[in-house]
Design a protein around this motif. Structure first.
Motif, PDB file in Angstrom:
ATOM      1  N   THR A   1       0.789  -1.201   0.039  1.00  0.00           N
ATOM      2  CA  THR A   1      -0.171   0.026  -0.034  1.00  0.00           C
ATOM      3  C   THR A   1       0.948   1.249   0.014  1.00  0.00           C
ATOM      4  O   THR A   1       1.778   1.450   0.831  1.00  0.00           O
ATOM      5  N   PHE A   2       0.598   2.191  -0.894  1.00  0.00           N
ATOM      6  CA  PHE A   2       1.280   3.471  -0.850  1.00  0.00           C
ATOM      7  C   PHE A   2       0.153   4.579  -0.258  1.00  0.00           C
ATOM      8  O   PHE A   2      -0.973   4.642  -0.901  1.00  0.00           O
TER       9      PHE A   2
ATOM     10  N   TYR B   1       6.128  -3.945   7.379  1.00  0.00           N
ATOM     11  CA  TYR B   1       7.278  -2.703   7.278  1.00  0.00           C
ATOM     12  C   TYR B   1       6.535  -1.443   6.854  1.00  0.00           C
ATOM     13  O   TYR B   1       5.826  -1.259   5.989  1.00  0.00           O
ATOM     14  N   LEU B   2       6.801  -0.575   7.842  1.00  0.00           N
ATOM     15  CA  LEU B   2       6.159   0.896   7.446  1.00  0.00           C
ATOM     16  C   LEU B   2       7.343   1.826   6.930  1.00  0.00           C
ATOM     17  O   LEU B   2       8.302   2.015   7.629  1.00  0.00           O
TER      18      LEU B   2
ATOM     19  N   PHE C   1       3.617  -4.492   3.315  1.00  0.00           N
ATOM     20  CA  PHE C   1       4.466  -2.871   3.254  1.00  0.00           C
ATOM     21  C   PHE C   1       3.575  -1.612   3.140  1.00  0.00           C
ATOM     22  O   PHE C   1       2.487  -1.847   2.487  1.00  0.00           O
ATOM     23  N   ILE C   2       3.553  -0.882   3.812  1.00  0.00           N
ATOM     24  CA  ILE C   2       2.795   0.552   3.629  1.00  0.00           C
ATOM     25  C   ILE C   2       3.753   1.570   3.688  1.00  0.00           C
ATOM     26  O   ILE C   2       4.621   1.773   4.444  1.00  0.00           O
TER      27      ILE C   2
ATOM     28  N   THR D   1      -1.904  -1.058  -3.940  1.00  0.00           N
ATOM     29  CA  THR D   1      -2.986  -0.080  -3.284  1.00  0.00           C
ATOM     30  C   THR D   1      -2.346   1.383  -3.098  1.00  0.00           C
ATOM     31  O   THR D   1      -1.459   1.450  -2.533  1.00  0.00           O
ATOM     32  N   ILE D   2      -2.886   2.377  -3.825  1.00  0.00           N
ATOM     33  CA  ILE D   2      -2.355   3.922  -3.735  1.00  0.00           C
ATOM     34  C   ILE D   2      -3.751   4.652  -3.204  1.00  0.00           C
ATOM     35  O   ILE D   2      -4.727   4.685  -3.657  1.00  0.00           O
TER      36      ILE D   2
END
Length: 241
Positions: free
Chosen positions: A39-40, A154-155, A184-185, A200-201
């Motif tokens: 996710t971004f 992981y952020l 991951f974000i 996902t953005i």
């Protein structure tokens, strides 16, 4: 996928006129769903993307200035006001993970140097030597390559800050190797990282909304510049002598 939903307890916020609760992206924010492992968060500086990422780190039990559950050190970015009003809903909760905050990474590296470790192996997860003995970009990649593993979350807050375009591609490869059992974000301004397939953005400008890669301002501006550099520069400098 481990973390699947964020809930904002807006009704419990005592003063919505105070920062960070007065950020426009949070005005109508209630829930955020994370349907993919990558996710971004995108948006202009001050849009709230890093603030929300920090709140997630707070709720995960990570050091909000950067680190994991095992890193305790003093730095002024050590509390998240928003984090007290965020609730995380997990498909399967994991304790392992890391919060990378580019702007306080120097303090994190200094913390590692000061840690007492009788085994002499405290740098094994960071390329075998102090992060201060590596360039900024090398230290980031050492962390990604050696400390990141499976079954974790992981952020990453603007990881491109220390990475050349080539090393941003290296980070994408590391993410791909871990994608199936790590989450991951990532808050980013990088049009390269945003191009990661099937991610996902969420755009934080004005309000938080899901967008396609080609709809991000980062992609639009970069593509326009690369397609018509002279025209963009002429428009940019039009009123200058």
């Amino acid at each position: 996928m481990y973390l699947r939903t964020l809930r904002y307890l807006q009704a419990q916020v005592p003063c919505k006129e105070q920062y960070p609760f007065n950020i426009s992206a949070f005005e109508h924010f209630q829930e955020l769903h994370l349907p993919t492992n990558i996710t971004f968060f995108v948006g202009e500086n001050g849009s709230g993307k890093s603030t929300l990422l920090e709140a997630i780190a707070y709720e995960c039990g990570f050091h909000t200035a950067g680190g994991s559950r095992n890193h305790l050190y003093d730095v002024h970015e050590s509390h998240s006001a928003l984090g007290e009003y965020i609730r995380l809903i997990w498909s399967r909760k994991v304790a392992r993970g890391f919060f990378l905050r580019a702007e306080t990474f120097y303090q994190f590296a200094s913390h590692l140097d000061l840690m007492f470790d009788p085994s002499g192996r405290k740098y094994d997860a960071y390329g075998g030597k102090s992060l201060h003995e590596q360039s900024h970009g090398e230290s980031f990649l050492s962390l990604f390559k050696n400390a990141f593993g499976h079954k974790a979350i992981y952020l990453l807050d603007e990881p491109e800050a220390a990475l050349s375009p080539t090393r941003q591609l290296s980070l994408m490869r590391i993410i791909k190797e871990l994608e199936h059992d790590a989450q991951f974000i990532i808050a980013t301004h990088s049009p390269i990282l945003l191009g990661y397939p099937n991610a996902t953005i969420y755009d934080f400008d004005q309000q938080i909304s899901e967008v396609r890669y080609e709809e991000t301002l980062h992609y639009i501006l970069t593509k326009r510049f690369l397609d018509a550099k002279d025209k963009v520069l002429d428009e940019l400098f039009l009123d200058l002598p």
